[in-house]
Design an enzyme around this catalytic site. Structure first.
Site, PDB file in Angstrom:
ATOM      1  N   SER A  90      45.834  36.464  45.329  1.00  0.00           N
ATOM      2  CA  SER A  90      44.497  36.673  45.895  1.00  0.00           C
ATOM      3  C   SER A  90      43.419  36.728  44.823  1.00  0.00           C
ATOM      4  CB  SER A  90      44.455  37.967  46.718  1.00  0.00           C
ATOM      5  OG  SER A  90      44.624  39.095  45.892  1.00  0.00           O
ATOM      6  N   LYS A 133      40.031  45.807  51.165  1.00  0.00           N
ATOM      7  CA  LYS A 133      39.275  45.294  50.023  1.00  0.00           C
ATOM      8  C   LYS A 133      37.789  45.594  50.142  1.00  0.00           C
ATOM      9  CE  LYS A 133      42.659  41.720  48.934  1.00  0.00           C
ATOM     10  NZ  LYS A 133      42.990  40.274  48.941  1.00  0.00           N
TER      11      LYS A 133
END
Length: 199
Positions: A90, A133
C-alpha cells in the site's frame, strides 16, 4: 521524507519513507545505480520498492530527459521504527514520491499523506483499511490525503465526522498525483515534459 498511511493489527498509522544517497555519484556509476532497503520490510513492501524505483526512473526521465540520477545513484530507502516489521502492498505511491523528490531536489507539499500501490505503468491501485488510515491521518494533523480512485466508495461510506476537515484527492495514475504532491515544483516551472497518462 514522505508520509504514507498504513494499516496494522492495532489500526491505522502513519508511515514515513526516507530516501538519500549513500555517497556522491561518480563517473563510473553511470547506469549502475542501485537501491538499499532498511526498516524491517516484509517481502511485499520490498517488492513494492523495486516497482517504485522502476516507475520513478521512467517518470523522472520523461519529465527531465537529462536527469539520470535514479539510474546512476547508490540510493538508500528507509522506513523508520525498524523494530516493527512492516509489510503489505500500500506504500507504492509514497515510495515513488520519496524517490522523485530526491531526484528532482524538490520537497513534497507539507501536511500531505498518501496511500496506494503503484503498477509498473504508474496506475494507482486500491488498498484496504481506508477508515483506519484516515483516522491515523487525522491523529497526525494531516490536512491533505491522496487515495486511489477505486477507494472513493470506501471513503464516502465513512461517517461524516471522520471525513470532515480533510482535503481528499482521488487519483487513478501517478500523473494525477504529481501536481498535488509537488505543488511547488509545478507552480515554479513550466511543465512541457510531464508524462502523459498511459491509462
Amino acid at each position: 521524507i514522505v508520509m504514507g498511511l498504513a494499516w496494522t493489527a492495532a489500526g491505522g498509522s502513519t508511515l514515513y519513507i526516507e530516501t538519500s544517497m549513500r555517497y556522491p555519484v561518480a563517473k563510473e556509476d553511470k547506469g549502475n545505480g542501485d537501491l538499499k532497503l532498511t526498516g524491517q520490510l516484509g517481502s511485499s513492501m520490498s517488492e513494492s520498492c523495486e516497482i517504485a524505483l522502476v516507475y520513478a526512473r521512467s517518470f523522472v526521465h520523461e519529465r527531465r530527459p537529462q536527469n539520470t540520477f535514479l539510474s546512476d545513484a547508490k540510493l538508500h530507502l528507509h522506513v523508520p521504527e525498524g523494530a516493527v516489521k512492516k509489510d503489505g502492498p500500500s506504500a507504492g505511491i509514497t515510495m515513488v514520491s520519496a524517490l522523485t523528490s530526491l531526484a528532482l531536489n524538490c520537497p513534497v507539499r507539507q501536511n500531505i499523506a498518501m496511500t496506494g500501490e503503484i503498477s509498473l505503468t504508474g496506475k494507482i491501485l486500491p488498498v484496504g483499511g481506508i477508515k483506519e488510515k484516515i483516522m491515523a491521518a487525522r491523529r497526525g494533523g494531516v490536512k491533505c490525503v491522496l487515495l486511489p480512485e477505486e477507494n472513493r466508495r470506501d471513503f464516502n461510506e465513512l461517517d461524516d465526522f471522520i471525513r470532515e476537515d480533510i482535503e481528499v484527492h482521488f487519483v487513478r495514475h501517478y500523473t494525477d498525483a504529481f501536481p498535488i504532491i509537488f505543488a511547488e515544483e509545478v507552480s515554479t516551472a513550466s511543465d512541457p515534459n510531464l508524462p502523459q497518462d498511459s491509462r
